[in-house]
Design a protein around this motif. Structure first.
Motif, mmCIF file in Angstrom:
data_model
loop_
_atom_site.group_PDB
_atom_site.id
_atom_site.type_symbol
_atom_site.label_atom_id
_atom_site.label_comp_id
_atom_site.label_asym_id
_atom_site.label_seq_id
_atom_site.Cartn_x
_atom_site.Cartn_y
_atom_site.Cartn_z
ATOM 1 N N TYR A 127 -5.772 2.157 -36.825
ATOM 2 C CA TYR A 127 -4.431 1.915 -37.358
ATOM 3 C C TYR A 127 -4.314 2.326 -38.822
ATOM 4 O O TYR A 127 -3.302 2.817 -39.253
ATOM 5 C CB TYR A 127 -4.031 0.455 -37.173
ATOM 6 N N ARG A 128 -5.350 2.071 -39.584
ATOM 7 C CA ARG A 128 -5.359 2.531 -40.981
ATOM 8 C C ARG A 128 -6.795 2.528 -41.466
ATOM 9 O O ARG A 128 -7.675 1.931 -40.833
ATOM 10 C CB ARG A 128 -4.454 1.666 -41.866
ATOM 11 N N ALA A 134 -9.233 1.271 -33.048
ATOM 12 C CA ALA A 134 -8.688 0.508 -31.914
ATOM 13 C C ALA A 134 -9.072 1.204 -30.612
ATOM 14 O O ALA A 134 -9.201 0.567 -29.565
ATOM 15 C CB ALA A 134 -7.184 0.399 -32.031
ATOM 16 N N ARG A 153 -8.836 -7.180 -21.470
ATOM 17 C CA ARG A 153 -8.495 -8.477 -22.085
ATOM 18 C C ARG A 153 -7.550 -8.263 -23.255
ATOM 19 O O ARG A 153 -7.358 -7.123 -23.698
ATOM 20 C CB ARG A 153 -9.774 -9.140 -22.577
ATOM 21 N N ALA A 154 -6.962 -9.343 -23.776
ATOM 22 C CA ALA A 154 -6.038 -9.236 -24.924
ATOM 23 C C ALA A 154 -6.783 -8.593 -26.093
ATOM 24 O O ALA A 154 -7.938 -8.923 -26.377
ATOM 25 C CB ALA A 154 -5.543 -10.623 -25.308
ATOM 26 N N GLY A 155 -6.137 -7.626 -26.718
ATOM 27 C CA GLY A 155 -6.730 -6.965 -27.888
ATOM 28 C C GLY A 155 -7.725 -5.877 -27.528
ATOM 29 O O GLY A 155 -8.403 -5.321 -28.408
ATOM 30 N N ALA A 156 -7.835 -5.538 -26.227
ATOM 31 C CA ALA A 156 -8.817 -4.528 -25.805
ATOM 32 C C ALA A 156 -8.416 -3.123 -26.264
ATOM 33 O O ALA A 156 -9.260 -2.246 -26.458
ATOM 34 C CB ALA A 156 -8.970 -4.556 -24.290
ATOM 35 N N GLY A 157 -7.115 -2.888 -26.396
ATOM 36 C CA GLY A 157 -6.676 -1.558 -26.846
ATOM 37 C C GLY A 157 -5.695 -0.897 -25.885
ATOM 38 O O GLY A 157 -5.407 0.298 -26.019
ATOM 39 N N LYS A 158 -5.136 -1.675 -24.948
ATOM 40 C CA LYS A 158 -4.233 -1.084 -23.938
ATOM 41 C C LYS A 158 -2.973 -0.517 -24.587
ATOM 42 O O LYS A 158 -2.610 0.644 -24.354
ATOM 43 C CB LYS A 158 -3.851 -2.141 -22.886
ATOM 44 N N SER A 159 -2.305 -1.331 -25.414
ATOM 45 C CA SER A 159 -1.056 -0.847 -26.028
ATOM 46 C C SER A 159 -1.328 0.263 -27.037
ATOM 47 O O SER A 159 -0.470 1.114 -27.268
ATOM 48 C CB SER A 159 -0.327 -1.992 -26.724
ATOM 49 N N SER A 160 -2.509 0.270 -27.621
ATOM 50 C CA SER A 160 -2.847 1.350 -28.571
ATOM 51 C C SER A 160 -2.845 2.696 -27.851
ATOM 52 O O SER A 160 -2.554 3.730 -28.457
ATOM 53 C CB SER A 160 -4.211 1.098 -29.197
ATOM 54 N N GLU A 280 3.287 -3.241 -20.002
ATOM 55 C CA GLU A 280 3.533 -4.675 -19.717
ATOM 56 C C GLU A 280 5.000 -4.992 -19.508
ATOM 57 O O GLU A 280 5.513 -5.993 -20.012
ATOM 58 C CB GLU A 280 3.006 -5.531 -20.873
ATOM 59 N N ASN A 311 -1.182 -7.006 -18.016
ATOM 60 C CA ASN A 311 -2.076 -8.113 -18.335
ATOM 61 C C ASN A 311 -2.479 -8.853 -17.071
ATOM 62 O O ASN A 311 -3.323 -9.728 -17.101
ATOM 63 C CB ASN A 311 -1.361 -9.089 -19.278
HETATM 64 N N1 LIG Z 1 -0.577 -2.658 -36.265
HETATM 65 C C1 LIG Z 1 -1.885 -2.895 -36.204
HETATM 66 N N2 LIG Z 1 -2.657 -2.792 -37.306
HETATM 67 C C2 LIG Z 1 -3.986 -3.008 -37.252
HETATM 68 N N3 LIG Z 1 -4.656 -3.321 -36.123
HETATM 69 C C3 LIG Z 1 -3.948 -3.440 -35.000
HETATM 70 C C4 LIG Z 1 -2.520 -3.230 -34.973
HETATM 71 N N4 LIG Z 1 -2.080 -3.411 -33.693
HETATM 72 C C5 LIG Z 1 -3.174 -3.716 -32.961
HETATM 73 N N5 LIG Z 1 -4.281 -3.736 -33.739
HETATM 74 C C6 LIG Z 1 -5.664 -4.014 -33.306
HETATM 75 O O1 LIG Z 1 -6.046 -3.015 -32.381
HETATM 76 C C7 LIG Z 1 -6.805 -3.583 -31.327
HETATM 77 C C8 LIG Z 1 -6.159 -3.240 -29.984
HETATM 78 O O2 LIG Z 1 -4.875 -3.851 -29.939
HETATM 79 P P1 LIG Z 1 -3.843 -3.590 -28.730
HETATM 80 O O3 LIG Z 1 -2.544 -4.209 -29.107
HETATM 81 O O4 LIG Z 1 -3.876 -2.162 -28.388
HETATM 82 O O5 LIG Z 1 -4.544 -4.434 -27.577
HETATM 83 P P2 LIG Z 1 -3.955 -4.821 -26.137
HETATM 84 O O6 LIG Z 1 -5.071 -4.647 -25.173
HETATM 85 O O7 LIG Z 1 -2.692 -4.106 -25.877
HETATM 86 O O8 LIG Z 1 -3.689 -6.371 -26.348
HETATM 87 P P3 LIG Z 1 -2.520 -7.276 -25.701
HETATM 88 O O9 LIG Z 1 -2.783 -7.360 -24.251
HETATM 89 O O10 LIG Z 1 -2.708 -8.578 -26.406
HETATM 90 O O11 LIG Z 1 -1.211 -6.612 -26.048
HETATM 91 C C9 LIG Z 1 -6.862 -5.093 -31.588
HETATM 92 O O12 LIG Z 1 -8.117 -5.364 -32.192
HETATM 93 C C10 LIG Z 1 -5.735 -5.331 -32.542
HETATM 94 O O13 LIG Z 1 -6.054 -6.378 -33.428
#
Ligand SMILES: Nc1ncnc2c1ncn2[C@@H]1O[C@H](COP(=O)(O)OP(=O)(O)OP(=O)(O)O)[C@@H](O)[C@H]1O
Length: 358
Positions: A127-128, A134, A153-160, A280, A311
């Protein structure tokens, strides 16, 4: 006319707040003047001290103090207001500029992507600077027309992954190829306009229903009614006086959540993009809407490549392939049948965890 009415409403509120502030300040000022006058009377008559000139001066100063209070509070409020602009400007100067919207000598061919084949090649992104990546060294391929379920799992990186595809976060290393073309070589408009992405925060903006569905005015009313039929909303808007000209307020606040999601789906249907990402989208909708969305994806997006992030692992069990992400890396990528046959797979564990948490 609507904008004029909005402006008058906002001005009316501002005037009312100003009057309310003036009333409060007047009340405080009057208490100060009253207090000073009372003390002067007690001082001169009660205690028999002081002289008339000093008493007059103090009362005069207290009246002045009232005006000063007015001026300083107004000045403070205006400064506070203006400082938010300074704050935003400072924040913008810290933002890294995005890539060009269009690169004139590097535009995709008309109709790209034709097949909708998607490939991540050793892709990493963060992200920065200064935070952990991520997405870490992702390599996988999605064949044209395949329906892929993405879990983790939550925070795994799916939305990234969604953000990487729309280039809201850029690659630190590696590539994303769509029909064999590296998406980083094109301008952002050319990439984003070729993908359809629906997220759980349905993107509706202030404007008519028509503008929300077709912001660039490319399609006929007939096309728009057709997609509204497909998502079961045509009857709803036919019953409105203004039909397609019905106003949507910012973020679609005058629509229930299910309607917002269906309008986004209709927008994707209209666009007919070859790659559709659903992030989601069904996490907060009722069973009937979920069924309708599933059916539309199966029938209307049959030839499109669909990435569905969820999820709830059970939701994506009928996908062609399942991609399990864990801590930004690919943990598993296989057919759901094979992953389920392996009792030790992370996918099986996620399914069991979901069952237990019910
Ligand atoms: N804007 C951001 N700036 C910095 N780090 C971020 C940002 N958004 C997400 N992250 C980090 O990137 C990693 C992946 O996040 P992401 O949202 O892709 O996970 P996810 O699997 O979609 O989670 P969820 O199911 O909770 O939405 C996490 O460690 C999160 O803390």
């Amino acid at each position: 006319m609507n904008r004029l009415a909005l402006n008058i409403k906002a001005n009316y509120n501002l005037l009312s707040i100003n009057r309310w502030l003036a009333m409060r300040l007047d009340a405080i000022g009057n208490i100060i003047v009253f207090g000073t006058s009372l003390l002067s009377v007690v001082y001169v008559h009660g205690l028999g001290k002081g002289d008339a000139a000093l008493v007059g001066l103090s009362v005069l100063f207290s009246v002045e103090l009232k005006h000063l209070l007015h001026k300083s509070i107004r000045f403070y409020a205006e400064m506070e207001n203006s400082m938010t602009h300074v704050e935003s400007a400072t924040e913008y100067t810290r933002l890294l500029p995005e890539a060009d919207t269009v690169i004139e000598d590097q535009r995709p061919k008309d109709g790209w992507p034709v097949q909708g084949m998607l490939e991540f090649k050793n892709y990493s992104a963060r992200y920065r600077n200064g935070v952990d990546p991520a997405l870490k060294d992702l390599s996988f391929r999605v064949l044209p027309g395949q329906k892929i379920g993405i879990v983790g799992r939550a925070g795994a990186g799916k939305s990234s992954l969604t953000l990487a595809l729309s280039r809201i976060i850029e690659a630190e290393s590696g590539q994303i190829l769509v029909d064999g073309e590296d998406i980083s070589q094109y301008g952002l408009f050319d990439v984003r306009s070729k993908l359809s992405i629906i997220t759980k925060d349905s993107m509706l903006f202030s404007g008519t229903v028509r503008e929300n569905l077709d912001p660039f005015n490319r399609y006929s009313d007939e096309d728009i009614w057709h997609v509204l039929e497909q998502v079961d909303l045509a009857e709803h808007f036919r019953r409105k006086d203004k039909r397609l000209e019905f106003m949507v307020v910012q973020n679609g606040k005058n629509f229930p959540f299910r309607h917002k999601q269906l309008i986004c789906l209709a927008r994707a249907l209209l666009k007919r993009a070859k790659v559709l990402v659903l992030d989601e989208i069904t996490s907060a909708i009722d069973y009937a809407t979920d069924k309708l969305i599933q059916k539309t994806i199966r029938t209307e997006f049959k030839s499109c490549t669909v990435l569905r992030i969820s999820n709830r692992p059970k939701e994506i069990i009928d996908s062609d392939m399942v991609l399990v992400i864990d801590d930004g890396r690919i943990a598993e990528y296989d057919t759901p049948q094979k992953l389920l046959a392996n009792k030790k797979s992370l996918f099986t564990k996620l399914i069991e965890e979901a069952k237990r948490s019910k």
